[in-house]
Design a protein around this motif. Sequence first.
Motif, PDB file in Angstrom:
ATOM      1  N   LEU A 157      -3.918   3.432  -0.687  1.00  0.00           N
ATOM      2  CA  LEU A 157      -4.056   2.934  -2.046  1.00  0.00           C
ATOM      3  C   LEU A 157      -3.250   1.645  -2.218  1.00  0.00           C
ATOM      4  O   LEU A 157      -2.070   1.571  -1.856  1.00  0.00           O
ATOM      5  CB  LEU A 157      -3.586   3.981  -3.054  1.00  0.00           C
ATOM      6  CG  LEU A 157      -4.409   5.272  -3.106  1.00  0.00           C
ATOM      7  CD1 LEU A 157      -3.843   6.211  -4.151  1.00  0.00           C
ATOM      8  CD2 LEU A 157      -5.874   4.976  -3.398  1.00  0.00           C
ATOM      9  N   ASN A 158      -3.893   0.650  -2.772  1.00  0.00           N
ATOM     10  CA  ASN A 158      -3.289  -0.654  -3.013  1.00  0.00           C
ATOM     11  C   ASN A 158      -2.378  -0.555  -4.234  1.00  0.00           C
ATOM     12  O   ASN A 158      -2.820  -0.184  -5.317  1.00  0.00           O
ATOM     13  CB  ASN A 158      -4.398  -1.682  -3.241  1.00  0.00           C
ATOM     14  CG  ASN A 158      -3.893  -3.108  -3.286  1.00  0.00           C
ATOM     15  OD1 ASN A 158      -2.717  -3.364  -3.511  1.00  0.00           O
ATOM     16  ND2 ASN A 158      -4.798  -4.044  -3.078  1.00  0.00           N
ATOM     17  N   THR A 159      -1.115  -0.880  -4.078  1.00  0.00           N
ATOM     18  CA  THR A 159      -0.168  -0.819  -5.193  1.00  0.00           C
ATOM     19  C   THR A 159       0.120  -2.195  -5.780  1.00  0.00           C
ATOM     20  O   THR A 159       1.007  -2.331  -6.627  1.00  0.00           O
ATOM     21  CB  THR A 159       1.153  -0.171  -4.749  1.00  0.00           C
ATOM     22  OG1 THR A 159       1.711  -0.922  -3.663  1.00  0.00           O
ATOM     23  CG2 THR A 159       0.934   1.253  -4.293  1.00  0.00           C
ATOM     24  N   ASN A 191      -9.088   4.283  -6.989  1.00  0.00           N
ATOM     25  CA  ASN A 191      -8.404   4.910  -8.122  1.00  0.00           C
ATOM     26  C   ASN A 191      -8.606   4.161  -9.430  1.00  0.00           C
ATOM     27  O   ASN A 191      -7.930   4.434 -10.430  1.00  0.00           O
ATOM     28  CB  ASN A 191      -6.909   5.063  -7.835  1.00  0.00           C
ATOM     29  CG  ASN A 191      -6.251   3.740  -7.479  1.00  0.00           C
ATOM     30  OD1 ASN A 191      -6.922   2.710  -7.414  1.00  0.00           O
ATOM     31  ND2 ASN A 191      -4.956   3.761  -7.249  1.00  0.00           N
ATOM     32  N   ASP A 205      -8.657  -0.823  -2.537  1.00  0.00           N
ATOM     33  CA  ASP A 205      -7.935   0.049  -1.622  1.00  0.00           C
ATOM     34  C   ASP A 205      -8.646   0.014  -0.267  1.00  0.00           C
ATOM     35  O   ASP A 205      -9.630  -0.720  -0.093  1.00  0.00           O
ATOM     36  CB  ASP A 205      -7.896   1.468  -2.187  1.00  0.00           C
ATOM     37  CG  ASP A 205      -7.399   1.493  -3.634  1.00  0.00           C
ATOM     38  OD1 ASP A 205      -6.295   0.995  -3.878  1.00  0.00           O
ATOM     39  OD2 ASP A 205      -8.129   1.995  -4.515  1.00  0.00           O
ATOM     40  N   ASP A 264     -12.293   0.097  -4.648  1.00  0.00           N
ATOM     41  CA  ASP A 264     -11.333   0.472  -5.686  1.00  0.00           C
ATOM     42  C   ASP A 264     -11.470   1.968  -5.934  1.00  0.00           C
ATOM     43  O   ASP A 264     -12.268   2.416  -6.748  1.00  0.00           O
ATOM     44  CB  ASP A 264     -11.596  -0.325  -6.964  1.00  0.00           C
ATOM     45  CG  ASP A 264     -10.616   0.013  -8.072  1.00  0.00           C
ATOM     46  OD1 ASP A 264      -9.619   0.712  -7.799  1.00  0.00           O
ATOM     47  OD2 ASP A 264     -10.848  -0.410  -9.226  1.00  0.00           O
ATOM     48  N   GLY A 268      -7.598   8.495  -6.668  1.00  0.00           N
ATOM     49  CA  GLY A 268      -7.283   8.075  -5.308  1.00  0.00           C
ATOM     50  C   GLY A 268      -7.312   9.204  -4.308  1.00  0.00           C
ATOM     51  O   GLY A 268      -7.128   8.972  -3.110  1.00  0.00           O
ATOM     52  N   PHE A 295      -7.163  -8.395  -1.114  1.00  0.00           N
ATOM     53  CA  PHE A 295      -6.289  -7.271  -1.400  1.00  0.00           C
ATOM     54  C   PHE A 295      -5.119  -7.637  -2.311  1.00  0.00           C
ATOM     55  O   PHE A 295      -4.596  -6.773  -3.002  1.00  0.00           O
ATOM     56  CB  PHE A 295      -5.747  -6.678  -0.093  1.00  0.00           C
ATOM     57  CG  PHE A 295      -6.786  -5.967   0.719  1.00  0.00           C
ATOM     58  CD1 PHE A 295      -7.166  -4.677   0.405  1.00  0.00           C
ATOM     59  CD2 PHE A 295      -7.399  -6.594   1.787  1.00  0.00           C
ATOM     60  CE1 PHE A 295      -8.140  -4.016   1.145  1.00  0.00           C
ATOM     61  CE2 PHE A 295      -8.372  -5.945   2.537  1.00  0.00           C
ATOM     62  CZ  PHE A 295      -8.740  -4.653   2.217  1.00  0.00           C
ATOM     63  N   VAL A 317      -6.847   7.131   3.650  1.00  0.00           N
ATOM     64  CA  VAL A 317      -6.967   6.391   2.393  1.00  0.00           C
ATOM     65  C   VAL A 317      -5.628   5.720   2.108  1.00  0.00           C
ATOM     66  O   VAL A 317      -4.595   6.393   2.024  1.00  0.00           O
ATOM     67  CB  VAL A 317      -7.362   7.322   1.237  1.00  0.00           C
ATOM     68  CG1 VAL A 317      -7.389   6.556  -0.078  1.00  0.00           C
ATOM     69  CG2 VAL A 317      -8.701   7.973   1.512  1.00  0.00           C
ATOM     70  N   PHE A 361       0.844  -1.188   0.000  1.00  0.00           N
ATOM     71  CA  PHE A 361       0.000   0.000   0.000  1.00  0.00           C
ATOM     72  C   PHE A 361       0.883   1.243   0.000  1.00  0.00           C
ATOM     73  O   PHE A 361       1.986   1.240   0.563  1.00  0.00           O
ATOM     74  CB  PHE A 361      -0.909   0.054   1.235  1.00  0.00           C
ATOM     75  CG  PHE A 361      -2.040  -0.932   1.216  1.00  0.00           C
ATOM     76  CD1 PHE A 361      -3.253  -0.601   0.640  1.00  0.00           C
ATOM     77  CD2 PHE A 361      -1.898  -2.190   1.778  1.00  0.00           C
ATOM     78  CE1 PHE A 361      -4.297  -1.508   0.622  1.00  0.00           C
ATOM     79  CE2 PHE A 361      -2.931  -3.105   1.760  1.00  0.00           C
ATOM     80  CZ  PHE A 361      -4.143  -2.760   1.179  1.00  0.00           C
ATOM     81  N   GLN A 362       0.375   2.293  -0.619  1.00  0.00           N
ATOM     82  CA  GLN A 362       1.043   3.577  -0.488  1.00  0.00           C
ATOM     83  C   GLN A 362       0.837   4.104   0.930  1.00  0.00           C
ATOM     84  O   GLN A 362      -0.083   3.684   1.629  1.00  0.00           O
ATOM     85  CB  GLN A 362       0.468   4.567  -1.501  1.00  0.00           C
ATOM     86  CG  GLN A 362       0.778   4.246  -2.953  1.00  0.00           C
ATOM     87  CD  GLN A 362       0.245   5.308  -3.891  1.00  0.00           C
ATOM     88  OE1 GLN A 362      -0.043   6.430  -3.476  1.00  0.00           O
ATOM     89  NE2 GLN A 362       0.090   4.953  -5.159  1.00  0.00           N
TER      90      GLN A 362
END
Length: 551
Positions: A376-378, A356, A362, A354, A85, A308, A374, A32-33
Amino acid sequence: MYAKQRCVTVLGLTLFLVFALRYPAGASTVTFQPAVTYPVGTAPKAVAVGDFNGDGVIDVAVANAGNPATGDDGNVSILLGNGDGTFQPATSVVAGKNPLSIAVGDFNQDSRLDVVVANNGSNTVSVMLGNGDGTFRTHVDYATGSGPNSVTVGDFNGDRMSDLAVAAHPANVVSVLVGNGDGTFQGHVDYATGAANPFGDPNTIVIADLNIDGKPDIIASHAGGFSILLGNGDGTFQTAIPKFVAFDTLPAFVADFNQDGKPDVLTGFHRTGPPGDFGVIFLPGNGDGTFQPSVDVVPGFAIAVADFNGDLKLDLVAVESGTLNLLPGSGNGTFQSPLDFSDGTGPSFGAPADINGDKAPDLVTVNSDNTISVLLNTTGADFSISASAPMPGTVSRGQSSTSTVNLAHLNSFDNPVALTCSVQPAQSAPTCSFSPNSVTFDANGNVTATLTINTGAATASLLPLSHDSLHFTLQSLWPVAVFGMVGAGFGSRCFPRRKLMFYVLGAVLGGLIVQGGCGGSGGPGSTTYTITVTGTSSSTNHSTAVPLIVK
């Protein structure tokens, strides 16, 4: 003694090189970010997601409880998404008094999302019909049992209109409000959760088909465990069936965690110990509305469940001592070691979505400092590829063999994948082909293709038998030679003969080259070919290998 210790070090290094070179370690794909926070109202308690302004982008709605001690009745914060995002600053919408829970649905069937909150301070739910542009009409309140603290949406009577179920404490009931389809609701009908026994105090509510009869059921968490109310399919429910788990049960998640086709329950509870000492437990479902004994999963309390990492297995987000952890699911009801994604804000509730648009879920969390975060899933959308052992695994020249190639999407990867193959060693190599040679994933995210390997007519081998025999001998005996050298080193003064270490390492690397080069061997007079299968979609490609012995 020191010399012997150094010899042991040489042996350990040798073994490490052998196994490290042959079996490279894998790595987790869940990332994740860093969390980005957004201010919301006072004392946020729950979050729901949806597209409130019709732009195809996920927005966020937050129930803020306010502060009854200061006369702050709370409100709802709406944060419109930008599609990348990020979110616009929160706007406030007036709701009922001290909302603790929030849910989303289309209550008047106008294809615009509406919002409902459970107002703990006024024994009501507030329905706010959406205008389709991110704004909402003035809230309309409906009475519930006393102390509503959780609300959810479902169709309980099969009329394709949204109904409401509300967990209420101290009334110790579940209030059901049947929808009229025009944004209004009928009076609440209450179902006891078991106030005459150690159960009661419902604090969360989940809708699921627990006995797989096609009718939605209700599971209400409360102090001591949870109660199950099986649905009759006409908007009414049967008498609650309480199940004791542990003291002070927390929000429950219902899904098929062990992939046996039956709904299971994952829930938290207050363990024996100081305040804040929580644990997560798993209860496998029997498919008839009953459950097997609970199994401890992890300390902390669960706040979200989703896939995830895109492996088609449900993962768990849990919080322990303010630390946010993600535990990848194994697909059998157990979870792998936690990965720490804490942002230091004390998350207490979460919602996957989701945000973004990259097809990977996410995470939005509600925090104790009047913010949401928040993450964000990378991991991104991707696919995996594997192939079965060829049948038959050993063939003569002129024969063929087949293998089944399996592909699975990760995070809803839905692009076509082209299949290609190559064979090594190239001398007298078989040919390979696919049926089909381009695939598209089905609704479950899976697809297969057949790999056919043709060896062609028998011809004089380009690799003489003597060469094959020599190669087989070298491949078989190099490990013996290596460990023989190491053993000889133990019988002498090891490091006065410093060259021994270099001989050993050279033999290891040389042996690996012998084993991997020239195509390998399945024994004297045969050759092992490696068929590399590659799937390619745009710039994404993955490969897998299939060995075949040709006599």
